[in-house]
Design a protein around this motif. Sequence first.
Motif, PDB file in Angstrom:
ATOM      1  N   ARG A 170       0.825  -1.214   0.000  1.00 23.01           N
ATOM      2  CA  ARG A 170       0.000   0.000   0.000  1.00 23.01           C
ATOM      3  C   ARG A 170       0.855   1.259   0.000  1.00 23.01           C
ATOM      4  NH1 ARG A 170      -4.372  -2.309   4.103  1.00 23.01           N
ATOM      5  NH2 ARG A 170      -5.657  -3.386   2.576  1.00 23.01           N
ATOM      6  N   ARG A 171       1.936   1.255   0.761  1.00 25.62           N
ATOM      7  CA  ARG A 171       2.815   2.425   0.789  1.00 25.62           C
ATOM      8  C   ARG A 171       3.513   2.631  -0.546  1.00 25.62           C
ATOM      9  NH1 ARG A 171       5.542   2.630   6.786  1.00 25.62           N
ATOM     10  NH2 ARG A 171       3.604   3.191   7.834  1.00 25.62           N
ATOM     11  N   ARG A 172       3.997   1.554  -1.147  1.00 27.84           N
ATOM     12  CA  ARG A 172       4.641   1.678  -2.455  1.00 27.84           C
ATOM     13  C   ARG A 172       3.640   2.163  -3.502  1.00 27.84           C
ATOM     14  NH1 ARG A 172       9.476   2.462  -3.147  1.00 27.84           N
ATOM     15  NH2 ARG A 172       9.332   1.571  -5.188  1.00 27.84           N
ATOM     16  N   LEU A 173       2.431   1.655  -3.437  1.00 27.91           N
ATOM     17  CA  LEU A 173       1.378   2.078  -4.357  1.00 27.91           C
ATOM     18  C   LEU A 173       1.110   3.561  -4.213  1.00 27.91           C
ATOM     19  CD1 LEU A 173      -0.564   0.854  -6.433  1.00 27.91           C
ATOM     20  CD2 LEU A 173      -2.160   0.460  -4.591  1.00 27.91           C
ATOM     21  N   ALA A 174       1.001   4.052  -2.984  1.00 24.02           N
ATOM     22  CA  ALA A 174       0.756   5.473  -2.751  1.00 24.02           C
ATOM     23  C   ALA A 174       1.921   6.324  -3.253  1.00 24.02           C
ATOM     24  CB  ALA A 174       0.515   5.725  -1.269  1.00 24.02           C
ATOM     25  N   THR A 175       3.147   5.857  -3.063  1.00 19.65           N
ATOM     26  CA  THR A 175       4.321   6.591  -3.535  1.00 19.65           C
ATOM     27  C   THR A 175       4.301   6.725  -5.052  1.00 19.65           C
ATOM     28  OG1 THR A 175       5.633   5.785  -1.683  1.00 19.65           O
ATOM     29  CG2 THR A 175       6.849   6.590  -3.599  1.00 19.65           C
ATOM     30  N   HIS A 176       3.999   5.642  -5.737  1.00 17.52           N
ATOM     31  CA  HIS A 176       3.962   5.683  -7.200  1.00 17.52           C
ATOM     32  C   HIS A 176       2.794   6.537  -7.695  1.00 17.52           C
ATOM     33  CE1 HIS A 176       7.284   3.016  -7.781  1.00 17.52           C
ATOM     34  NE2 HIS A 176       6.722   2.060  -7.074  1.00 17.52           N
ATOM     35  N   GLN A 177       1.667   6.484  -7.014  1.00 13.52           N
ATOM     36  CA  GLN A 177       0.528   7.315  -7.423  1.00 13.52           C
ATOM     37  C   GLN A 177       0.837   8.796  -7.241  1.00 13.52           C
ATOM     38  OE1 GLN A 177      -2.542   5.469  -5.083  1.00 13.52           O
ATOM     39  NE2 GLN A 177      -3.253   4.232  -6.814  1.00 13.52           N
ATOM     40  N   ARG A 178       1.553   9.143  -6.175  1.00 14.65           N
ATOM     41  CA  ARG A 178       1.952  10.548  -5.985  1.00 14.65           C
ATOM     42  C   ARG A 178       2.899  11.000  -7.093  1.00 14.65           C
ATOM     43  NH1 ARG A 178       2.161   9.099  -0.519  1.00 14.65           N
ATOM     44  NH2 ARG A 178       4.417   8.790  -0.661  1.00 14.65           N
ATOM     45  N   LEU A 179       3.844  10.148  -7.463  1.00 14.23           N
ATOM     46  CA  LEU A 179       4.777  10.492  -8.537  1.00 14.23           C
ATOM     47  C   LEU A 179       4.031  10.747  -9.838  1.00 14.23           C
ATOM     48  CD1 LEU A 179       7.679  10.700  -9.737  1.00 14.23           C
ATOM     49  CD2 LEU A 179       7.514   8.246 -10.148  1.00 14.23           C
ATOM     50  N   LEU A 180       3.097   9.879 -10.177  1.00 16.53           N
ATOM     51  CA  LEU A 180       2.321  10.067 -11.397  1.00 16.53           C
ATOM     52  C   LEU A 180       1.430  11.295 -11.309  1.00 16.53           C
ATOM     53  CD1 LEU A 180       1.336   6.412 -12.326  1.00 16.53           C
ATOM     54  CD2 LEU A 180       3.047   7.858 -13.422  1.00 16.53           C
ATOM     55  N   GLY A 181       0.852  11.537 -10.125  1.00 11.38           N
ATOM     56  CA  GLY A 181       0.007  12.718  -9.938  1.00 11.38           C
ATOM     57  C   GLY A 181       0.785  13.999 -10.135  1.00 11.38           C
ATOM     58  N   ARG A 182       2.005  14.058  -9.615  1.00  8.75           N
ATOM     59  CA  ARG A 182       2.847  15.251  -9.802  1.00  8.75           C
ATOM     60  C   ARG A 182       3.216  15.441 -11.257  1.00  8.75           C
ATOM     61  NH1 ARG A 182       5.737  13.341  -5.103  1.00  8.75           N
ATOM     62  NH2 ARG A 182       7.314  12.554  -6.533  1.00  8.75           N
ATOM     63  N   SER A 183       3.279  14.363 -12.022  1.00 13.62           N
ATOM     64  CA  SER A 183       3.640  14.442 -13.440  1.00 13.62           C
ATOM     65  C   SER A 183       2.433  14.657 -14.340  1.00 13.62           C
ATOM     66  CB  SER A 183       4.347  13.158 -13.869  1.00 13.62           C
ATOM     67  OG  SER A 183       5.506  12.982 -13.113  1.00 13.62           O
ATOM     68  N   GLY A 184       1.234  14.641 -13.761  1.00 10.55           N
ATOM     69  CA  GLY A 184       0.024  14.857 -14.554  1.00 10.55           C
ATOM     70  C   GLY A 184      -0.468  13.624 -15.276  1.00 10.55           C
ATOM     71  N   VAL A 185      -0.002  12.450 -14.881  1.00  8.42           N
ATOM     72  CA  VAL A 185      -0.416  11.199 -15.517  1.00  8.42           C
ATOM     73  C   VAL A 185      -1.512  10.571 -14.673  1.00  8.42           C
ATOM     74  CG1 VAL A 185       0.318   8.899 -16.224  1.00  8.42           C
ATOM     75  CG2 VAL A 185       1.889  10.832 -16.461  1.00  8.42           C
ATOM     76  N   ARG A 186      -2.651  10.269 -15.319  1.00 13.05           N
ATOM     77  CA  ARG A 186      -3.731   9.565 -14.617  1.00 13.05           C
ATOM     78  C   ARG A 186      -3.589   8.083 -14.902  1.00 13.05           C
ATOM     79  NH1 ARG A 186      -9.589  11.117 -15.235  1.00 13.05           N
ATOM     80  NH2 ARG A 186      -9.525   9.139 -14.205  1.00 13.05           N
ATOM     81  N   TRP A 187      -3.296   7.310 -13.857  1.00 16.33           N
ATOM     82  CA  TRP A 187      -3.132   5.877 -14.047  1.00 16.33           C
ATOM     83  C   TRP A 187      -3.797   5.136 -12.928  1.00 16.33           C
ATOM     84  CZ3 TRP A 187      -1.540   3.809 -18.371  1.00 16.33           C
ATOM     85  CH2 TRP A 187      -1.322   2.434 -18.398  1.00 16.33           C
ATOM     86  N   PRO A 188      -4.529   4.091 -13.158  1.00 16.11           N
ATOM     87  CA  PRO A 188      -4.822   3.502 -14.464  1.00 16.11           C
ATOM     88  C   PRO A 188      -5.773   4.374 -15.251  1.00 16.11           C
ATOM     89  CG  PRO A 188      -5.880   2.252 -12.695  1.00 16.11           C
ATOM     90  CD  PRO A 188      -5.072   3.315 -12.052  1.00 16.11           C
ATOM     91  N   PRO A 189      -5.688   4.241 -16.575  1.00 14.23           N
ATOM     92  CA  PRO A 189      -6.516   5.108 -17.448  1.00 14.23           C
ATOM     93  C   PRO A 189      -7.988   4.809 -17.312  1.00 14.23           C
ATOM     94  CG  PRO A 189      -5.339   3.459 -18.734  1.00 14.23           C
ATOM     95  CD  PRO A 189      -4.875   3.305 -17.332  1.00 14.23           C
TER      96      PRO A 189
END
Length: 166
Positions: free
Chosen positions: A147-166
Amino acid sequence: MWKFAQFAYVAEQYGYRYSGLDPELRDSDTPFFVFRALPDARERAAVTRARFPGALAGGRLPGMRAWPVLTLPEARGEVRLLHARIAIDYFGALGRQRLRPWLVGIPVVLLFFLLVNGELHVRGLTVAAGAAAALFLVLAASRIFVRRRLATHQRLLGRSGVRWPP
């Protein structure tokens, strides 16, 4: 997953885009990652083959150093975003696995071993209970880690403007 992200980056240079888990196999125990051909795949592949003629013969890959395969600074940001997308898909697949079979199966298997080995007494039951508790703690810790790794990766994508999963 990092190597997979590196090769996903290379595949994008040749005209194939990472598009997540196969929706038909999403609930299977083995996640199946899908790449889709881009509309301009032939043109991208031709340009990349012209820029890196020895890539298919073991030479340098686009955005990578030849051997060992390391990401060059100009491709590192894209590879990091691909890694985050792949990790979200993979950790999401792990997170969907049910714990109930483990919670029932571990004590049953331990009791079976005690019964087969003739250790079904207080000391054997205590050892089995301790082993089951330790395995439950490992399962809980792994869920927290995922869960922590998932949240870290989601924050990285959010800062980059990428919505994932599409």
